[in-house]
Write a protein that holds these residues in place. Structure first.
Motif, PDB file in Angstrom:
ATOM      1  N   CYS A 157      45.154  37.656  43.285  1.00  0.00           N
ATOM      2  CA  CYS A 157      45.969  38.497  41.984  1.00  0.00           C
ATOM      3  C   CYS A 157      46.119  39.880  42.724  1.00  0.00           C
ATOM      4  CB  CYS A 157      44.496  37.629  41.223  1.00  0.00           C
ATOM      5  SG  CYS A 157      44.389  36.205  41.137  1.00  0.00           S
ATOM      6  N   GLU A 197      47.708  38.213  38.789  1.00  0.00           N
ATOM      7  CA  GLU A 197      46.357  37.086  38.373  1.00  0.00           C
ATOM      8  C   GLU A 197      47.785  35.756  37.620  1.00  0.00           C
ATOM      9  OE1 GLU A 197      43.132  36.442  35.862  1.00  0.00           O
ATOM     10  OE2 GLU A 197      43.490  38.328  36.465  1.00  0.00           O
ATOM     11  N   GLU A 219      47.920  32.039  38.434  1.00  0.00           N
ATOM     12  CA  GLU A 219      47.296  30.830  37.645  1.00  0.00           C
ATOM     13  C   GLU A 219      48.505  29.521  37.552  1.00  0.00           C
ATOM     14  OE1 GLU A 219      43.915  30.283  36.205  1.00  0.00           O
ATOM     15  OE2 GLU A 219      43.699  31.733  37.935  1.00  0.00           O
TER      16      GLU A 219
END
Length: 633
Positions: free
Chosen positions: A319, A324, A328
């Motif tokens: 990340c 991040e 995701e």
């Protein structure tokens, strides 16, 4: 008289099958009750990873888009991986789901698990599917071996759970096993819940000198001369074992291993540290010679400090480098490629060692590189250059190149928590004279963890690692199933009791608790303690209470059970006291024409791996149906 009855029960089962249902990997082993010294570990599984020994299979499960069971383990992983991305998003893939039972505060039969594609399924169904899969595999192997069909009724099942699990999680496992058809509420003895570090402890008692590696001495391991690093001695020992063992049958001698002759009767203790994928579980035992019974000296402790923590740190690192938001999205849009990346990481994770100097390469899946470019408009290589994470480089072969220091840094938070927790346990007054520390469980294979434990505690006790350390629990669970009475004394992890009314005593009871009923002054919310936290309880020892129905016509008495981590609890309204379950007495079918004031005598057992209860109607001495429930209350 009792023991005869026990023997009769034991004879019914031809075989004990133990299932080590782990966070990251699972397996089973079995032993025939006629030859208890032979433990057979399950046959080899198809599939398998480079750099990971294959005695157990990953705890992964795949359901079809219609939510029917499809496959388990390597088969599930490989099938899911080979699906086209357009198709794979409809399939439900689960991994590392066992931790949900530890982390869910209010576990019920309705608790959900989330699949890799974000869809939710009832946890009970997933656990039941997994257990059913093992049940079928084991029965098939037993049938193939014996040449005739093996019936489920001939098997005593043992399922292992972490000792630090609360009662609801243990009961959940039992319910899932009933759903899988291993045992039933009518026949609960067919299934035993075993605690993982206890199983390890039972196996460790049997260890002979050649079956372990003593980190404190640089003694020759299995006849090899000492080498300077822990790691290489370890691999040589493994090779040696592998050569000697094409078979999967382990002989367990019916003796206490010679290492125990050094223990002084009554004063010396040993600690078992079971470090697995999800949790670390610590128990302190004392062995009672000559029969080798075990006594627990301090309540089981531990926490979510398993090797999953290392995976989590790796994810945080990704990340940091790629953002991040991207990670995701990538997990949702390309779940199979994410699984791939984590498999690649797993094999490098196993290559981490304290003295390693050359970098570790982690192959990034093509779709990661491709998707990143689409997502950000620049290359993975660019992201690495820009990220200031200086110990992770990009290699021209399409790999992340991590320096050993970078890899060790991923282990550090988890290992630090384990060492800290162990230090706290060593500081407890009950925990003196510790002679040995047994490091067991899958994470115990990590040379980084071995070195940390040895350097922190090697001066206080001998740190010992059984060979085949990942199978220690499995083998111990089989031994436990053959003789569940081997652990004679346990410690209650919590204070348990119920709320009752007592006669009000002026000056002793707080005025706000006063209740006046039919002219009698009562004190409400009094905590009637059954057992205190960390109190030692012998196997079979019971706590007895008598209860009277409020009205003679009452057919069901439901009593709330409360628990607390504190020792001295006076009222159920105090902070830290939680309602944790119910005790239900079913008086239907008992004779109600007896006296006006009936008395139901309730006996509860706290010395086993699960809390059990039975009840008797005093007037008629008939037993009353009783249920103790920590899940549905």
């Amino acid at each position: 008289k009792d023991s005869d009855a026990e023997d009769a029960v034991e004879q019914l089962f031809l075989v004990v099958v133990a299932i080590d249902f782990g966070t990251t990997s699972s397996g089973y082993a079995y032993s025939f009750t006629k030859e208890p010294e032979c433990i057979h570990v399950m046959r080899r599984w198809e599939g398998g990873d480079p750099g990971v020994s294959n005695q157990k299979t990953p705890t992964t499960i795949l359901l079809t888009p219609e939510r029917k069971f499809h496959s388990f383990g390597y088969a599930a992983r490989d099938f899911y991986h080979d699906l086209d991305p357009t198709e794979s998003k409809h399939w439900l893939y689960f991994e590392k789901f066992k931790m949900k039972l530890h982390t869910t505060g209010n576990l019920t039969m309705e608790t959900d698990l989330t699949a890799a594609n974000g869809k939710k399924v009832k946890a009970l169904e997933i656990f039941a599917y997994a257990l059913q899969f093992f049940k079928e595999q084991a029965l098939k192997e037993l049938s193939d071996q014996g040449g005739s069909d093996f019936e489920n009724t001939e098997v005593r099942w043992v399922i292992t759970v972490p000792a630090i699990w609360k009662q609801p999680a243990k009961q959940f496992m039992r319910q899932a096993a009933y759903k899988a058809g291993m045992a039933s509420p009518e026949n609960p003895e067919q299934l035993i819940i075993a605690l993982e570090p206890e199983a390890a402890s039972i196996y460790c008692r049997k260890l002979r000198l050649h079956q372990m590696i003593d980190l404190s001495s640089r003694a020759p391991v299995n006849g090899y001369s000492p080498s300077d690093t822990i790691g290489t001695g370890f691999t040589q020992a493994k090779e040696h074992v592998r050569r000697n063992r094409q078979s999967r049958t382990f002989l367990v001698e019916n003796v206490i291993g010679e290492i125990w002759s050094e223990l002084e009767e009554g004063s010396d203790r040993y600690i078992v540290v079971d470090s697995g994928g999800g949790t670390v579980d610590i128990t302190v035992h004392q062995i009672r010679l000559p029969e080798g019974h075990l006594k627990e000296l301090y309540k089981a402790t531990g926490g979510p400090y398993g090797s999953l923590g290392v995976d989590y740190e790796f994810e945080k690192l990704l990340c940091k480098i790629f953002g991040e938001d991207f990670i995701e999205q990538f997990k949702i849009k390309r779940p199979a490629a994410w699984v791939d990346l984590m498999i690649a990481f797993e094999s490098r994770k196993r290559a981490a060692a304290p003295d390693r100097t050359n970098p570790l390469n982690i192959t990034l899946p093509f779709s990661f590189i491709d998707y990143y470019k689409k997502f950000r408009g620049h290359s993975v290589e660019h992201a690495l250059r820009k990220s200031n994470v200086d110990f992770v480089k990009w290699s021209s072969q399409g790999m992340l190149r991590m320096s050993p220091d970078a890899m060790n840094a991923l282990f550090k938070p988890t290992i630090d928590q384990i060492i800290q927790h162990l230090s706290d346990v060593f500081d407890k007054p009950e925990v003196t004279n510790v002679k040995f520390l047994f490091l067991v469980g899958g994470f115990a294979e990590s040379p980084l963890l071995q070195q940390a434990v040895q350097s922190a505690f090697g001066s206080r006790c001998r740190v010992i690692i059984p060979q085949d350390v990942g199978l220690t629990i499995l083998k111990g669970a089989v031994l436990f199933g053959l003789d569940p009475a081997v652990i004679k004394v346990r410690r209650s992890p919590l204070t348990y009791g119920v709320g009752v009314l007592n006669r009000f005593v002026e000056g002793k009871h707080p005025p706000e608790k006063l209740l006046i009923k039919d002219g009698t002054r009562w004190c409400t919310d009094v905590f009637d303690k059954f057992i205190s936290a960390d109190q030692s309880v012998a196997l079979g020892e019971t706590v007895t209470r008598s209860y009277t129905p409020a009205k003679p016509s009452q057919l069901v008495i439901v009593i709330n059970i409360y628990s607390s981590e504190q020792d001295n609890v006076s009222f159920i309204t105090e902070s830290g006291v939680k309602k944790c379950g119910t005790l239900r007495l079913d008086l239907t079918g008992t004779d109600t024409s007896v006296p006006n004031r009936r008395e139901i005598k309730t006996l509860m057992q706290f010395g086993d791996t699960e809390i059990k209860a039975m009840a008797i109607d005093v007037a008629t001495s008939k037993s009353v149906k009783v249920g103790i429930d920590f899940l549905n209350y």
